[in-house]
Scaffold this motif. Structure first.
Motif, mmCIF file in Angstrom:
data_model
loop_
_atom_site.group_PDB
_atom_site.id
_atom_site.type_symbol
_atom_site.label_atom_id
_atom_site.label_comp_id
_atom_site.label_asym_id
_atom_site.label_seq_id
_atom_site.Cartn_x
_atom_site.Cartn_y
_atom_site.Cartn_z
ATOM 1 N N UNK A 119 1.074 -0.518 -0.244
ATOM 2 C CA UNK A 119 -0.064 0.084 0.453
ATOM 3 C C UNK A 119 0.533 1.371 0.444
ATOM 4 N N UNK A 120 1.888 1.383 0.684
ATOM 5 C CA UNK A 120 2.818 2.166 0.843
ATOM 6 C C UNK A 120 3.627 2.757 -0.574
ATOM 7 N N UNK A 121 3.535 1.736 -1.153
ATOM 8 C CA UNK A 121 4.459 1.401 -2.324
ATOM 9 C C UNK A 121 4.056 1.913 -3.563
ATOM 10 N N UNK A 122 2.628 1.400 -3.258
ATOM 11 C CA UNK A 122 1.415 2.013 -4.413
ATOM 12 C C UNK A 122 0.820 3.575 -4.155
ATOM 13 N N UNK A 123 1.828 3.795 -3.227
ATOM 14 C CA UNK A 123 1.073 4.996 -2.503
ATOM 15 C C UNK A 123 -0.333 6.083 -2.920
ATOM 16 N N UNK A 124 -0.715 5.173 -2.075
ATOM 17 C CA UNK A 124 -2.288 5.003 -1.222
ATOM 18 C C UNK A 124 -2.275 6.112 0.031
ATOM 19 N N UNK A 125 -3.310 6.785 -0.235
ATOM 20 C CA UNK A 125 -3.967 7.547 0.655
ATOM 21 C C UNK A 125 -3.682 6.919 2.119
ATOM 22 N N UNK A 126 -3.290 7.390 3.153
ATOM 23 C CA UNK A 126 -3.192 6.768 4.415
ATOM 24 C C UNK A 126 -4.932 6.727 4.595
ATOM 25 N N UNK A 127 -6.027 7.412 4.192
ATOM 26 C CA UNK A 127 -6.945 7.196 4.842
ATOM 27 C C UNK A 127 -7.635 6.530 4.110
ATOM 28 N N UNK A 128 -7.002 5.507 3.360
ATOM 29 C CA UNK A 128 -7.755 4.752 2.170
ATOM 30 C C UNK A 128 -7.371 3.941 2.475
ATOM 31 N N UNK A 129 -6.132 3.139 3.515
ATOM 32 C CA UNK A 129 -5.785 1.583 3.495
ATOM 33 C C UNK A 129 -6.518 1.129 4.219
ATOM 34 N N UNK A 130 -7.570 0.964 4.648
ATOM 35 C CA UNK A 130 -8.518 -0.125 5.447
ATOM 36 C C UNK A 130 -9.094 -0.619 4.121
ATOM 37 N N UNK A 131 -9.345 0.376 3.042
ATOM 38 C CA UNK A 131 -10.912 0.190 2.015
ATOM 39 C C UNK A 131 -10.759 0.062 0.866
ATOM 40 N N UNK A 132 -9.017 -0.280 0.563
ATOM 41 C CA UNK A 132 -8.817 -0.272 -0.896
ATOM 42 C C UNK A 132 -7.997 -2.224 -0.497
ATOM 43 N N UNK A 133 -8.714 -2.658 -1.957
ATOM 44 C CA UNK A 133 -8.288 -3.917 -2.380
ATOM 45 C C UNK A 133 -7.220 -4.047 -2.684
ATOM 46 N N UNK A 134 -6.182 -4.821 -2.570
ATOM 47 C CA UNK A 134 -5.112 -5.512 -3.265
ATOM 48 C C UNK A 134 -4.957 -6.184 -3.984
ATOM 49 N N UNK A 135 -4.655 -7.388 -4.832
ATOM 50 C CA UNK A 135 -3.714 -7.928 -5.827
ATOM 51 C C UNK A 135 -4.644 -9.312 -4.546
ATOM 52 N N UNK A 136 -4.732 -10.448 -5.330
ATOM 53 C CA UNK A 136 -4.871 -12.162 -4.663
ATOM 54 C C UNK A 136 -3.937 -11.748 -4.088
ATOM 55 N N UNK A 137 -2.913 -11.730 -4.580
ATOM 56 C CA UNK A 137 -1.407 -11.781 -4.451
ATOM 57 C C UNK A 137 -0.458 -11.076 -4.440
ATOM 58 N N UNK A 138 0.699 -10.611 -3.081
ATOM 59 C CA UNK A 138 1.224 -9.515 -3.187
ATOM 60 C C UNK A 138 2.186 -9.856 -2.598
ATOM 61 N N UNK A 139 3.148 -9.209 -4.108
ATOM 62 C CA UNK A 139 4.578 -9.191 -3.904
ATOM 63 C C UNK A 139 5.821 -9.186 -2.803
ATOM 64 N N UNK A 140 6.220 -9.921 -1.898
ATOM 65 C CA UNK A 140 6.590 -10.474 -1.324
ATOM 66 C C UNK A 140 8.510 -9.701 -0.857
ATOM 67 N N UNK A 141 7.978 -8.381 0.213
ATOM 68 C CA UNK A 141 9.854 -7.653 -0.584
ATOM 69 C C UNK A 141 10.302 -8.362 1.259
ATOM 70 N N UNK A 142 11.856 -8.208 0.569
ATOM 71 C CA UNK A 142 12.968 -8.912 2.041
ATOM 72 C C UNK A 142 13.077 -7.271 2.309
ATOM 73 N N UNK A 143 14.131 -7.465 3.297
ATOM 74 C CA UNK A 143 14.451 -6.551 4.185
ATOM 75 C C UNK A 143 15.328 -5.397 3.483
ATOM 76 N N UNK A 144 15.783 -5.925 2.091
ATOM 77 C CA UNK A 144 16.297 -4.244 1.597
ATOM 78 C C UNK A 144 15.820 -4.002 0.526
ATOM 79 N N UNK A 145 14.406 -3.996 0.573
ATOM 80 C CA UNK A 145 12.964 -3.627 0.122
ATOM 81 C C UNK A 145 13.318 -4.189 -1.463
ATOM 82 N N UNK A 146 14.160 -5.345 -1.909
ATOM 83 C CA UNK A 146 14.541 -6.056 -2.265
ATOM 84 C C UNK A 146 13.585 -7.310 -2.863
#
Length: 149
Positions: A119-146
């Protein structure tokens, strides 16, 4: 509390001020005090989480020190002599804190760490975090952001 101290308070008003101080202390320790650790460990991305926790912990300790150090001087007759009117000062800070939390802390109930990062990477406004629908598969990010996809 501040309103009761504007004029010379009666015994019952002094009792009400003491009760309000006790209620504030209990409410703060049950609610706001512990949230520093919850918010700073769940909201930031994985690579910022440690630094966010450190900064928040230091600010928490410094704020507690500032309040503990200044309160006796604000209330004492030899200094500011605000007595219970000090409630106006701390009440203002409480209102400013509520506004800050409403504007700057997103609602993340039911979200995983990966979803919050997405949600942060997609630059979704903070007030819309709880309503925003994400795709079924979310890309997993490691510690370095890769991406691990």
């Amino acid at each position: 509390m501040g309103g009761l101290g504007v004029h010379t308070p009666s015994y019952s008003e002094k009792s009400a001020v003491a009760a309000m101080l006790s209620l504030f202390t209990v409410g703060f320790n049950i609610g706001w005090a512990a949230l520093t650790y919850v918010v700073t460990t769940e909201i930031p991305t994985l690579r910022l989480r440690d630094n966010s926790q450190r900064i928040a912990s230091v600010m928490n300790v410094l704020t507690f020190f500032a309040v503990s150090f200044s309160l006796p001087y604000l209330m004492d007759a030899g200094y500011a002599n605000l007595q219970s009117k000090v409630g106006f000062i701390y009440g203002s800070f409480a209102i400013a804190s509520i506004v800050f939390v409403y504007i700057c802390v997103p609602e993340c109930q039911g979200r995983s760490f990966e979803e919050i990062d997405q949600l942060f990477r997609m630059k979704i406004p903070l007030r819309k975090f709880h309503k925003h629908e994400l795709p079924d598969e979310v890309t997993e990010i490691d510690v370095n952001g890769i991406s691990k996809a």
